[in-house]
Design a protein around this motif. Structure first.
Motif, PDB file in Angstrom:
ATOM      1  N   VAL A   9       2.554  17.567 -47.014  1.00 24.07           N
ATOM      2  CA  VAL A   9       2.942  18.950 -47.306  1.00 24.07           C
ATOM      3  C   VAL A   9       2.850  19.234 -48.802  1.00 24.07           C
ATOM      4  N   GLU A  10       3.286  18.283 -49.621  1.00 26.47           N
ATOM      5  CA  GLU A  10       3.284  18.511 -51.064  1.00 26.47           C
ATOM      6  C   GLU A  10       1.877  18.585 -51.638  1.00 26.47           C
ATOM      7  N   GLU A  11       0.905  18.037 -50.942  1.00 18.68           N
ATOM      8  CA  GLU A  11      -0.481  18.070 -51.427  1.00 18.68           C
ATOM      9  C   GLU A  11      -1.210  19.364 -51.065  1.00 18.68           C
ATOM     10  N   SER A  54      -1.613  17.688 -29.387  1.00 22.80           N
ATOM     11  CA  SER A  54      -2.689  18.259 -30.194  1.00 22.80           C
ATOM     12  C   SER A  54      -2.119  19.397 -31.021  1.00 22.80           C
ATOM     13  N   SER A  55      -2.847  19.770 -32.060  1.00 21.65           N
ATOM     14  CA  SER A  55      -2.366  20.828 -32.945  1.00 21.65           C
ATOM     15  C   SER A  55      -2.585  22.210 -32.358  1.00 21.65           C
ATOM     16  N   GLY A  56      -3.464  22.332 -31.346  1.00 24.93           N
ATOM     17  CA  GLY A  56      -3.768  23.641 -30.762  1.00 24.93           C
ATOM     18  C   GLY A  56      -5.070  24.200 -31.324  1.00 24.93           C
ATOM     19  N   ALA A  57      -5.852  24.819 -30.456  1.00 26.32           N
ATOM     20  CA  ALA A  57      -7.179  25.298 -30.872  1.00 26.32           C
ATOM     21  C   ALA A  57      -7.104  26.449 -31.847  1.00 26.32           C
ATOM     22  N   ALA A  58      -6.021  27.235 -31.808  1.00 26.06           N
ATOM     23  CA  ALA A  58      -5.945  28.441 -32.627  1.00 26.06           C
ATOM     24  C   ALA A  58      -5.337  28.204 -33.998  1.00 26.06           C
ATOM     25  N   CYS A  59      -4.949  26.968 -34.300  1.00 27.55           N
ATOM     26  CA  CYS A  59      -4.267  26.734 -35.571  1.00 27.55           C
ATOM     27  C   CYS A  59      -5.267  26.634 -36.715  1.00 27.55           C
ATOM     28  N   SER A  60      -4.748  26.633 -37.923  1.00 25.53           N
ATOM     29  CA  SER A  60      -5.585  26.588 -39.119  1.00 25.53           C
ATOM     30  C   SER A  60      -6.073  25.160 -39.369  1.00 25.53           C
ATOM     31  N   PRO A  61      -7.144  25.001 -40.162  1.00 24.68           N
ATOM     32  CA  PRO A  61      -7.603  23.646 -40.523  1.00 24.68           C
ATOM     33  C   PRO A  61      -6.510  22.834 -41.220  1.00 24.68           C
ATOM     34  N   ALA A  80      -0.481  28.770 -44.400  1.00 27.41           N
ATOM     35  CA  ALA A  80      -1.072  28.669 -43.067  1.00 27.41           C
ATOM     36  C   ALA A  80      -0.280  27.713 -42.184  1.00 27.41           C
ATOM     37  N   LEU A  81       0.133  26.569 -42.744  1.00 30.43           N
ATOM     38  CA  LEU A  81       0.942  25.610 -41.973  1.00 30.43           C
ATOM     39  C   LEU A  81       2.266  26.236 -41.566  1.00 30.43           C
ATOM     40  N   ARG A 121      -5.063  19.093 -40.011  1.00 32.64           N
ATOM     41  CA  ARG A 121      -4.969  17.895 -40.870  1.00 32.64           C
ATOM     42  C   ARG A 121      -3.535  17.381 -40.904  1.00 32.64           C
ATOM     43  N   PHE A 122      -2.573  18.295 -40.964  1.00 32.43           N
ATOM     44  CA  PHE A 122      -1.170  17.873 -40.985  1.00 32.43           C
ATOM     45  C   PHE A 122      -0.787  17.193 -39.678  1.00 32.43           C
ATOM     46  N   HIS A 123      -1.266  17.729 -38.560  1.00 27.04           N
ATOM     47  CA  HIS A 123      -0.922  17.148 -37.254  1.00 27.04           C
ATOM     48  C   HIS A 123      -1.365  15.695 -37.175  1.00 27.04           C
ATOM     49  N   ALA A 124      -2.522  15.383 -37.750  1.00 26.52           N
ATOM     50  CA  ALA A 124      -3.013  14.004 -37.704  1.00 26.52           C
ATOM     51  C   ALA A 124      -2.030  13.052 -38.375  1.00 26.52           C
TER      52      ALA A 124
END
Length: 459
Positions: free
Chosen positions: A141-143, A109-116, A151-152, A120-123
């Motif tokens: 990443v380029e988008e 999972s991306s973690g609960a504290a990460c940014s939106p 944030a990423l 989306r990137f983790h998915a």
């Protein structure tokens, strides 16, 4: 060489030394690094060049700056983190795609504290079985917008720094040690192994002894067979088994003997039920109603009418320069919401404290608080966003706000005072009326914010 020429050369040399000293003070760098424009040297993990063919491109990515940035994060050297992060963000996005894809492809999972943006990137990054996986990661990443890319990177660096290990123990009084202590200020580990995550801002409402008392109460309640209960699901919290428990508070005004008495109540929650925060009592009761939980008749909240469609009032943004209590000037940004909080001043204070903002004393008797992990992003002198580590953009202005010349000059020290006031505090007041309104709000404890880093370009 004449005496006059020698005198002029000495003056020029002295002026140059003073310029370098000022640059050093602003950047935190040594004399040599300030002179040459290089940062401190913080050894990071050895990351070789990345072959872009796996990402569908015909180029190599040099990872040296990224490696040094991870080293700066491990050492908690904020000046180097800022300067090196700017270089990575302005460089080839293949570098960030490689850094982020490496760690998020492995995490379930991306973690609960990460940014939106990171979620989306983790998915994309976690789905390693999909055809064209590498090109999809680079495309994701380029988008990203500049704020989402930052944030990423912030979230990715947290994971890389944790994997790279901790820096050598700092001596007493070392700024790195103080930064680490600030970072962990809201996490308390009990003997049972459970971590208690306290809401940001809780230190403004409870003393350290009272916060520690909450942890002791939870542990004793578990032993006695009467465990604390989650406010957002009404199920008991087994603090002997949960790896983490969230602790917030609710502020409530009670009428006692004809007097208004402000009270603070602990709000225990499972991590999966909602993030830890400070609640105004009416909002907490409204949330319980929304979830179908019991609410006492006297605490039931009326259903709020649906707001009519239309444009909302725009937020006010003002720029200025403020004198610091310790001397010197600092650029100031003040933001006033265009619409009031639906739960009034209590809702405004609870939301801002939960986000990490702190009360700011503008009387000159107290130093301005520092908001670690926050920074303003400028592009060619225009302010575009306020970023929070792991939380993305808290404030964003498409195209950026033009900033005054004296503001940009003061911002070259790479810090600014960011302030938030309740809706209706300032409005279109000008001159002395504007300053008087902000001062009155500060005296009432309604001006929140603190010193943040300034990143990007100022010209």
């Amino acid at each position: 060489m004449s005496k006059i020429e020698k005198k002029n050369r000495r003056r020029k040399s002295h002026a140059e030394r003073e310029r370098i000293k000022a640059k050093k003070a602003a950047s935190g760098a040594s004399y040599t690094s300030a002179q040459s424009g290089t940062a401190h040297r913080h050894p990071g993990p050895e990351i070789g060049q990345v072959d872009g063919s796996g990402f569908g491109v015909d180029r190599q990515a040099d990872m040296q700056t990224a490696s040094a940035l991870i080293g700066a994060c491990v050492a908690k050297c904020q000046p180097c983190q800022a300067s090196l992060a700017d270089k990575v963000l302005a460089g080839d996005r293949l570098v960030i795609a490689s850094l982020a894809g490496t760690v998020y492809s492995l995490l379930p999972s991306s973690g609960a504290a990460c940014s939106p943006a990171t979620r989306r990137f983790h998915a994309v990054a976690h789905d390693t079985r999909r055809p064209g996986y590498g090109p999809a990661v680079l495309a994701a990443v380029e988008e990203l917008s500049a704020e989402d890319l930052e944030a990423l990177l912030e979230d990715t660096l947290d994971l890389w720094a944790a994997a790279a290990g901790t820096a050598p123990a700092a001596e007493a009084g070392d700024p790195r040690q103080e930064a680490a202590a600030e970072e962990d200020a809201h996490r308390y580990a009990a003997a049972s192994g459970t971590a208690y995550l306290m809401s940001a801002g809780i230190d403004q409402l409870l003393s350290l002894e009272e916060v520690q008392g909450l942890v002791e109460h939870a542990e004793k309640s578990a032993v006695s067979g009467d465990p604390v209960v989650c406010f957002l699901c009404d199920e008991p919290i087994d603090v002997t088994a949960e790896p983490e428990v969230h602790v917030g508070v609710s502020t409530r005004t009670l009428a006692v003997d004809g007097r208004a008495l402000d009270t603070v109540h602990p709000v225990w929650t499972h991590p999966g039920c909602g993030r830890t925060r400070i609640w105004p009592w009416p909002e907490l009761m409204a949330e319980r109603q929304r979830r179908g939980l019991y609410v006492a008749p006297e605490d039931r909240q009326p259903e709020k009418p649906t707001a009519p469609a239309g444009t909302r009032n725009a937020d006010y943004t003002r720029f200025g320069v403020a004198r610091q209590p310790g001397g010197g000037m600092v650029p100031l940004v003040l933001v006033e919401p265009g619409e009031p909080d639906e739960y009034g001043i209590e809702g405004y204070l609870a939301a801002r404290l939960s986000e990490g903002f702190k009360p700011v004393d503008l009387s000159g008797s107290q130093p301005f608080p520092v908001l670690d992990g926050w920074h303003l992003r400028c592009e060619r002198g225009r302010m575009v966003s306020l970023m929070r580590a792991g939380g993305g953009a808290w404030y964003r202005q498409e195209g950026g706000y033009a900033t005054p010349g004296n503001w940009r000059q003061a911002a070259r020290q790479r810090k600014a005072l960011f302030l938030v006031v309740p809706a209706g505090t300032v409005g279109d007041r000008q001159g002395d009326e504007w300053l008087a309104a902000v001062s009155r709000a500060a005296e009432a404890g309604h001006v929140l914010g603190g010193l943040v880093a300034v990143r990007g370009t100022l010209s």
